[in-house]
Design an enzyme around this catalytic site. Structure first.
Site, mmCIF file in Angstrom:
data_model
loop_
_atom_site.group_PDB
_atom_site.id
_atom_site.type_symbol
_atom_site.label_atom_id
_atom_site.label_comp_id
_atom_site.label_asym_id
_atom_site.label_seq_id
_atom_site.Cartn_x
_atom_site.Cartn_y
_atom_site.Cartn_z
ATOM 1 N N HIS A 1 0.867 -1.186 0.000
ATOM 2 C CA HIS A 1 0.000 0.000 0.000
ATOM 3 C C HIS A 1 0.901 1.233 0.000
ATOM 4 O O HIS A 1 2.147 1.108 -0.051
ATOM 5 C CB HIS A 1 -0.962 -0.035 1.198
ATOM 6 N N HIS B 1 4.009 1.386 2.331
ATOM 7 C CA HIS B 1 5.206 0.713 1.816
ATOM 8 C C HIS B 1 5.874 1.563 0.736
ATOM 9 O O HIS B 1 7.095 1.716 0.707
ATOM 10 C CB HIS B 1 4.833 -0.634 1.185
ATOM 11 N N GLN C 1 7.521 -15.251 12.039
ATOM 12 C CA GLN C 1 6.983 -14.182 12.885
ATOM 13 C C GLN C 1 5.481 -14.340 13.146
ATOM 14 O O GLN C 1 4.875 -13.502 13.805
ATOM 15 C CB GLN C 1 7.314 -12.806 12.316
ATOM 16 N N GLY D 1 8.958 1.402 8.859
ATOM 17 C CA GLY D 1 7.901 2.354 9.170
ATOM 18 C C GLY D 1 7.711 2.540 10.672
ATOM 19 O O GLY D 1 7.830 1.575 11.442
ATOM 20 N N GLN D 2 7.389 3.760 11.051
ATOM 21 C CA GLN D 2 7.018 4.033 12.453
ATOM 22 C C GLN D 2 5.737 3.290 12.830
ATOM 23 O O GLN D 2 5.447 3.074 13.995
ATOM 24 C CB GLN D 2 6.816 5.542 12.652
ATOM 25 N N LYS D 3 4.953 2.901 11.814
ATOM 26 C CA LYS D 3 3.707 2.166 12.045
ATOM 27 C C LYS D 3 3.929 1.006 13.035
ATOM 28 O O LYS D 3 3.115 0.776 13.924
ATOM 29 C CB LYS D 3 3.176 1.646 10.702
ATOM 30 N N GLN E 1 8.639 -2.654 16.830
ATOM 31 C CA GLN E 1 9.528 -3.370 15.902
ATOM 32 C C GLN E 1 10.709 -2.483 15.514
ATOM 33 O O GLN E 1 11.858 -2.927 15.503
ATOM 34 C CB GLN E 1 8.734 -3.769 14.657
HETATM 35 P P1 AMP Z 1 4.914 -5.209 6.464
HETATM 36 O O1 AMP Z 1 4.735 -5.523 5.019
HETATM 37 O O2 AMP Z 1 3.628 -5.066 7.208
HETATM 38 O O3 AMP Z 1 5.912 -6.124 7.133
HETATM 39 O O4 AMP Z 1 5.563 -3.772 6.504
HETATM 40 C C1 AMP Z 1 6.766 -3.498 5.839
HETATM 41 C C2 AMP Z 1 7.271 -2.150 6.290
HETATM 42 O O5 AMP Z 1 6.311 -1.150 5.951
HETATM 43 C C3 AMP Z 1 7.478 -2.074 7.809
HETATM 44 O O6 AMP Z 1 8.685 -1.378 8.073
HETATM 45 C C4 AMP Z 1 6.271 -1.304 8.266
HETATM 46 O O7 AMP Z 1 6.484 -0.592 9.461
HETATM 47 C C5 AMP Z 1 6.049 -0.357 7.095
HETATM 48 N N1 AMP Z 1 4.672 0.141 7.068
HETATM 49 C C6 AMP Z 1 3.532 -0.599 7.205
HETATM 50 N N2 AMP Z 1 2.447 0.194 7.199
HETATM 51 C C7 AMP Z 1 2.899 1.466 7.066
HETATM 52 C C8 AMP Z 1 2.269 2.749 7.009
HETATM 53 N N3 AMP Z 1 0.940 2.888 7.091
HETATM 54 N N4 AMP Z 1 3.046 3.838 6.871
HETATM 55 C C9 AMP Z 1 4.401 3.724 6.782
HETATM 56 N N5 AMP Z 1 5.066 2.540 6.833
HETATM 57 C C10 AMP Z 1 4.329 1.429 6.980
#
Ligand code: AMP
Length: 284
Positions: free
Chosen positions: A32, A35, A59, A145-147, A151
């Site tokens: 999205h 990412h 995980q 991401g800070q999201k 982590q």
């Molecule tokens: P994931 O695919 O969920 O493992 O996320 C991959 C990376 O994208 C991780 O570093 C997340 O923190 C980051 N991420 C996920 N959602 C968001 C968001 N809404 N805004 C910014 N970064 C994000």
């Protein structure tokens, strides 16, 4: 798209020998705009951007959503083309975890609370796979991401503790127009649940309003945030926490910036969000 470590290494060795700076954006796909914002940050700073797409089994605990986690490789590739990512690395599970793998990376302390309390094996899976990706790519910079605030803190600590030769970048949360933090798991939400999921960001905004009014007592803010969840029957709160960022310890009074974390189930979907809370400057 590259799917083997051998091919990735030989491609990157050539780029490195040409003096290119390599950036890595680790993801689990179902991409999205959150990412894509990491890829954009990577492209701005690095000569070559590598985006990994790997749904990491270690995980997920048994009973979590590993099997049903969205896998959308074709549309991910299209999205990554729009931000001009240079390399997509999408390895198989066997490629990442050779048969008989038994080595893990564990960051003690920070992994035990908050997300770690509810998902006790989760962070070891994350640190192990990120360490593996660092070994495969050997990036100059890596983007997260800070999201996923906890982590990010754990990975920053891993990089410090293990003297890893790379720079970490933590990028801001990208939200939907109504404030919901973008997440691959939002795809699980029904229309009603999607509406109810706004309670996470609403509770964080409520905390921000308390601060703007000069209310600095963490208990009072936390109680108000919890009350916000009580008013949303489709959401079940896991935790609300007001923390010192580096230690993830709870604070009593908000004297300096703290991070507010929330985690909740909306139906069967577990969502997390967070917001920096900064006390208003005092006027004299
Ligand atoms: P994931 O695919 O969920 O493992 O996320 C991959 C990376 O994208 C991780 O570093 C997340 O923190 C980051 N991420 C996920 N959602 C968001 C968001 N809404 N805004 C910014 N970064 C994000």
């Amino acid at each position: 798209m590259i799917s083997t470590i051998a091919e990735l290494r030989s491609f990157l060795a050539k780029a490195r020998s040409e003096g290119k700076q390599i950036g890595l954006v680790p993801t689990m796909g179902a991409l999205h705009k959150g990412h894509l914002s990491l890829v954009e940050a990577c492209r701005e700073e690095c000569d070559l951007s590598v985006v990994s797409i790997f749904v990491n089994p270690t995980q997920f605990a048994p009973g979590e959503d590993f099997e049903k986690y969205p896998r959308t490789l074709d549309s991910d590739r299209e999205k990554l083309a729009t931000v001009e990512a240079d390399v997509i690395f999408a390895p198989s599970t066997e490629e990442v975890y050779p048969p008989g793998s038994s080595t893990t990376v564990h960051v003690a302390g920070l992994t035990e609370r908050w997300e770690g309390a509810t998902r006790p094996t989760h962070f070891d899976g994350v640190t192990t796979v990120v360490m593996k990706l660092f070994q495969m790519v050997q990036p100059d910079r890596a983007y997260f991401g800070q999201k996923d605030f906890q982590q990010a803190q754990i990975l920053l600590k891993m990089v410090r503790d293990l003297n890893l030769p790379l720079q970490m970048r933590i990028c801001p949360i990208v939200r939907e127009a109504d404030g919901l933090a973008m997440s691959s798991r939002n795809a699980y939400l029904s229309t009603e649940e999607r509406r109810a999921s706004l309670v996470l960001y609403k509770s964080l905004q409520l905390a921000e309003r308390f601060l703007a009014e000069g209310i600095l007592d963490a208990d009072r803010i936390r109680l108000a945030m919890e009350a916000e969840f009580s008013s949303e029957p489709l959401a079940k709160l896991d935790y609300v926490a007001l923390l010192e960022a580096e230690t993830l310890n709870e604070v009593d009074e908000i004297q300096s910036p703290v991070i507010a974390l929330v985690a909740a189930w909306v139906g069967k979907t577990r969502l997390i969000d967070n917001l920096w809370l900064r006390p208003a400057p005092t006027t004299s």
